[in-house]
Write a protein that holds these residues in place. Sequence first.
Motif, short mmCIF file in Angstrom:
data_model
loop_
_atom_site.label_atom_id
_atom_site.label_comp_id
_atom_site.label_asym_id
_atom_site.label_seq_id
_atom_site.Cartn_x
_atom_site.Cartn_y
_atom_site.Cartn_z
N GLY A 16 0.81 -1.21 0.00
CA GLY A 16 0.00 0.00 0.00
C GLY A 16 0.84 1.26 0.00
O GLY A 16 2.06 1.22 -0.08
N SER A 17 0.13 2.39 0.11
CA SER A 17 0.77 3.71 0.06
C SER A 17 0.39 4.54 1.27
O SER A 17 -0.70 4.37 1.83
CB SER A 17 0.36 4.45 -1.21
N SER A 19 1.33 8.73 2.90
CA SER A 19 2.09 9.98 2.85
C SER A 19 2.24 10.55 4.24
O SER A 19 1.27 10.56 5.01
CB SER A 19 1.39 11.00 1.94
N ARG A 67 10.36 4.26 -5.12
CA ARG A 67 9.12 3.99 -4.38
C ARG A 67 8.65 5.19 -3.56
O ARG A 67 7.46 5.37 -3.35
CB ARG A 67 9.31 2.78 -3.45
N PHE A 68 9.59 5.98 -3.07
CA PHE A 68 9.25 7.14 -2.24
C PHE A 68 9.53 8.42 -3.04
O PHE A 68 10.46 8.48 -3.85
CB PHE A 68 10.10 7.17 -0.97
N THR A 69 8.73 9.45 -2.77
CA THR A 69 8.92 10.75 -3.41
C THR A 69 8.84 11.84 -2.35
O THR A 69 7.86 11.92 -1.60
CB THR A 69 7.84 11.00 -4.48
N ALA A 86 5.86 10.85 0.06
CA ALA A 86 4.88 9.90 -0.45
C ALA A 86 5.56 8.54 -0.59
O ALA A 86 6.56 8.42 -1.29
CB ALA A 86 4.35 10.37 -1.80
N MET A 87 4.99 7.56 0.08
CA MET A 87 5.61 6.23 0.12
C MET A 87 4.70 5.22 -0.56
O MET A 87 3.53 5.07 -0.17
CB MET A 87 5.85 5.83 1.58
N ASN A 88 5.20 4.56 -1.58
CA ASN A 88 4.44 3.57 -2.33
C ASN A 88 5.07 2.19 -2.18
O ASN A 88 6.25 2.06 -1.86
CB ASN A 88 4.40 3.96 -3.81
N ASN A 89 4.26 1.18 -2.44
CA ASN A 89 4.73 -0.21 -2.37
C ASN A 89 5.47 -0.46 -1.05
O ASN A 89 6.59 -0.97 -1.04
CB ASN A 89 5.63 -0.52 -3.56
N LEU A 90 4.81 -0.12 0.02
CA LEU A 90 5.44 -0.26 1.34
C LEU A 90 5.62 -1.72 1.72
O LEU A 90 4.82 -2.59 1.34
CB LEU A 90 4.59 0.46 2.39
#
Length: 129
Positions: A16-17, A19, A67-69, A86-90
């Motif tokens: 999941g994602s 922020s 994965r992170f921005t 913003a953290m994706n594919n945690l």
Amino acid sequence: QVQLVESGGGLVQAGGSLSISCVASGRTVNNYAMGWFRQAPGKEREFVAAISWSGGSTYYSDAVKGRFTISRDNDKNAGKHTVDLAMNNLKPDNTTVYYCAADDSGFIATGRVTAGYVWGPGTQVTVSS
């Protein structure tokens, strides 16, 4: 003196994602580069990402690249800057406390931890498997 307050941490499922945000305020905050670090119990604080004072340059650890921005919004008139991660594919091993840092030396871009940084109190991110 710069003050930092993080928010947005919480529980998310693996893949999941999420922020998290950091609001930096203070008379000289316009001159500060900002960054995110994380620290698990019993481990050293490690670099996650950083962004220059203008937002024009960003830096990431190899562990989170792609994965992170990191981004920032500078309200110079109000003396408040907001830095988002913003953290994706945690992943479950991303579970830890995330700390916002402010740095007026530019050293934060190297990813090293120094005594000169201003730190926020941290926000917990938990990734369930």
